[in-house]
Enzyme design. Structure first.
Site, short mmCIF file in Angstrom:
data_model
loop_
_atom_site.label_atom_id
_atom_site.label_comp_id
_atom_site.label_asym_id
_atom_site.label_seq_id
_atom_site.Cartn_x
_atom_site.Cartn_y
_atom_site.Cartn_z
N CYS A 6 6.40 5.53 6.55
CA CYS A 6 5.87 6.70 7.24
C CYS A 6 4.36 6.84 7.09
CB CYS A 6 6.54 7.93 6.69
SG CYS A 6 8.33 7.85 6.84
N CYS A 249 1.26 0.80 -4.59
CA CYS A 249 2.09 -0.27 -4.04
C CYS A 249 1.25 -1.47 -3.61
CB CYS A 249 2.86 0.28 -2.83
SG CYS A 249 3.67 -1.00 -1.87
N ASP A 362 2.65 -12.95 5.83
CA ASP A 362 2.30 -11.92 4.84
C ASP A 362 3.34 -11.80 3.74
OD1 ASP A 362 4.32 -9.92 5.84
OD2 ASP A 362 3.07 -10.09 7.62
N CYS A 398 13.00 -2.73 -3.45
CA CYS A 398 12.04 -1.63 -3.60
C CYS A 398 12.78 -0.32 -3.44
CB CYS A 398 10.96 -1.72 -2.52
SG CYS A 398 9.86 -0.28 -2.56
N CYS A 449 1.79 -1.30 -8.54
CA CYS A 449 3.22 -1.58 -8.63
C CYS A 449 3.42 -2.96 -8.02
CB CYS A 449 4.04 -0.55 -7.83
SG CYS A 449 5.79 -0.99 -7.75
N CYS A 452 8.67 -5.38 -6.99
CA CYS A 452 9.54 -6.24 -6.18
C CYS A 452 9.28 -7.72 -6.45
CB CYS A 452 9.38 -5.89 -4.70
SG CYS A 452 7.68 -5.85 -4.15
S1 SF4 Z 1 8.44 -2.38 -5.36
FE1 SF4 Z 1 7.07 -3.63 -4.08
S2 SF4 Z 1 7.12 -2.72 -2.06
FE2 SF4 Z 1 7.99 -1.22 -3.51
S3 SF4 Z 1 6.30 0.10 -4.10
FE3 SF4 Z 1 6.39 -1.55 -5.61
S4 SF4 Z 1 5.02 -3.16 -4.79
FE4 SF4 Z 1 5.44 -1.72 -3.15
#
Ligand code: SF4
Length: 487
Positions: A6, A249, A362, A398, A449, A452
């Site tokens: 979003c 992220c 990507d 995620c 983060c 993933c």
């Molecule tokens: S888990 Fe991966 S996609 Fe989800 S917020 Fe963390 S870095 Fe981003």
């Protein structure tokens, strides 16, 4: 291919001018973050809301007056949605479209957010145990109802309760029943949220491009755990909760953000170019054998340019996206999904006979898109195809608002580089290392983060769920796994 999430935008004209056109352009600039639905909420002696399905529509100059009458006021919020939770039929999309208005007694708030909540089970229980009936399947309703429950002695108290009790990623914009505009960001700052001002207008936007298009000068980001309250004449900034670390992220850099967005003073396209250069340096043995670089449009184009600059290998834009094919491949069965991807990407009939090709991508989530592209390149005569991926191998789901919430849909969970190459028909798959990726972003490792790609989550419940689900892969439908796993 992952779906965008979003985008939010909010603005207040302190001189009392109409806010609608500002909201409109701010959210149009962020339509890449959500195609399913869009919505506006303004305040003028009460809320005025309009939501609909699909892309934000084109509005001709002479039509603006009609929209301003429909959505009057000098303050408002706007949203584009791609749902990662809730039901996925068209009726539900419309019901869940944001901004969403909730009420408690005489108090009402309208809210829109970008992100995803992790402890939704607990939150639902908290709300429904008070006899409140939920009207949508959206996290936004849960979050705003919780805020309403907790803001007896003021908005900041409600926001504090959200930040202390609700785990997940949330960048929020909202209006209360007095027309007070507010915005806040979860304590780890997982999704982006910026603000700026120009003249008598102040605005908040998921990406800086929402401010740019309105010629609003960016002041900076809303800090993790910070709330902004737009008073009658001034702005109040409150650091509600402070954590040791943040967890922005990492995937935003590779995929979600527009290349012309700015994060930490750097254009995203510059970061992507660097990601391409780093792949070139790290995978010299493949670079030395390659004849041509091709990129999957459009998020990999800048990285392909960086790789081209680094290596001197010709970059040919032989893959083109059919811009207006926006059908949702994710809800289809596998065969239908592949044919939709087939229609989305056009491989130009270049002369690839006997050539060795580097395809810059990507990310690889399910692998469907890359597999289709490789097949098409082979049909055009390519002899060897190496896939260079700007984001490290995605091995874990995620839970923070990206459409990859199950292990079972991740090719990178089941296979290593060699196995993935075999599955998608490539001669090699070369991933960015986590170390190179972090360096290219210019951020500290502990402020990103990367769950993933590492399986180490920045929040407690997400970690528990991932650890638990890993051993229970029979949970594999489209709903959120964390609603089905007891932890
Ligand atoms: S888990 Fe991966 S996609 Fe989800 S917020 Fe963390 S870095 Fe981003």
């Amino acid at each position: 291919m992952v779906k965008e999430k979003c985008g939010v935008y909010a603005a207040k004209c302190f001189d009392g001018g109409d806010v609608f056109s500002n909201l409109y352009w701010g959210i149009v600039a962020q339509n890449h973050r959500g195609h399913e639905s869009y919505g506006f909420l303004t305040f003028s002696e009460g809320f005025r809301r309009y939501v609909d399905l699909g892309l934000v529509p084109r509005i001709e100059r002479e039509e603006f007056l009609r929209w301003k009458i429909l959505l009057p006021g000098s303050v408002g919020i706007a949203h584009v949605r791609y749902g990662t939770s809730g039901k996925r039929d068209l009726y539900s999309h419309l019901k869940d479209a944001q901004p969403i208005i909730t009420a408690k007694g005489r108090k009402r708030i309208g809210m829109a957010y970008n992100g995803n909540l992790v402890n939704v089970g607990w939150l639902k229980e908290e709300i429904t145990s008070k006899g409140i009936k939920l009207k949508t399947t959206s996290d936004t309703e849960l979050l705003s109802r919780y805020l309403l429950e907790k803001c007896e002695s003021g908005l900041i108290d409600g926001i504090r309760a959200c930040m202390e009790d609700v785990e997940g990623a949330y960048s929020v914009v909202g209006l209360d029943s007095n027309g007070t505009l507010f915005a806040f960001r979860d304590p780890l700052g997982m999704r982006p949220l910026f603000y700026g001002s120009e003249g008598s207008v102040m605005a908040v936007s998921s990406e800086s491009v929402g401010l740019n298009i309105n010629e609003i000068r960016m002041i900076g980001e809303i800090e993790p755990g910070e709330a902004l309250i737009f008073g009658k004449e001034s702005l109040e900034r409150v650091r509600v909760v402070k954590r040791e670390r943040r967890a922005f992220c990492g995937f935003e850099f590779s995929y979600f953000m527009r290349p012309d967005s700015v994060v930490n003073g750097r254009f995203v396209y510059k970061i992507r170019e660097d990601l391409g250069r780093r792949l070139g340096r790290r995978y010299r043995e493949f670079v030395d054998r390659a004849d041509v670089i091709i990129s999957i449009p459009e998020t990999a184009d800048d990285a392909a340019y960086g790789l081209h600059e680094e290596t001197g290998i010709r970059w040919e834009r032989m893959l083109r996206r059919h811009r207006f094919v926006t059908h949702r491949a994710f809800i289809m069965d596998p065969a239908e999904r592949v044919s939709t991807i087939d229609r989305k990407i056009n491989v130009l009939n270049g002369n690839l006979q006997g050539k060795t090709v580097i395809v810059v991508e990507d990310s690889i989530v399910r692998g469907d898109t890359t597999k289709t592209v490789i097949r098409k390149l082979r049909e055009s005569g390519a002899e060897k195809v190496y896939i260079f991926v700007t984001f490290p191998r995605i091995t874990h789901p995620c839970f923070y608002g990206i459409d990859m919430a199950t292990f079972s849909e991740l090719i990178g969970f089941f296979y290593d580089e060699r196995g993935i190459a075999e599955k998608i028909g490539a001669d090699a798959v070369c991933y960015q290392t986590i170390e190179d990726f972090v360096e290219a972003t210019g951020m500290r490792r502990e402020d990103l983060c990367m769950a993933c790609t590492t399986g180490t989550y920045p929040t407690e419940l997400a970690q528990k769920i991932a650890d638990r689900v890993k051993t229970r892969l029979e949970v594999k439908d489209g709903s959120r796994i964390y609603e089905r796993v007891e932890v």
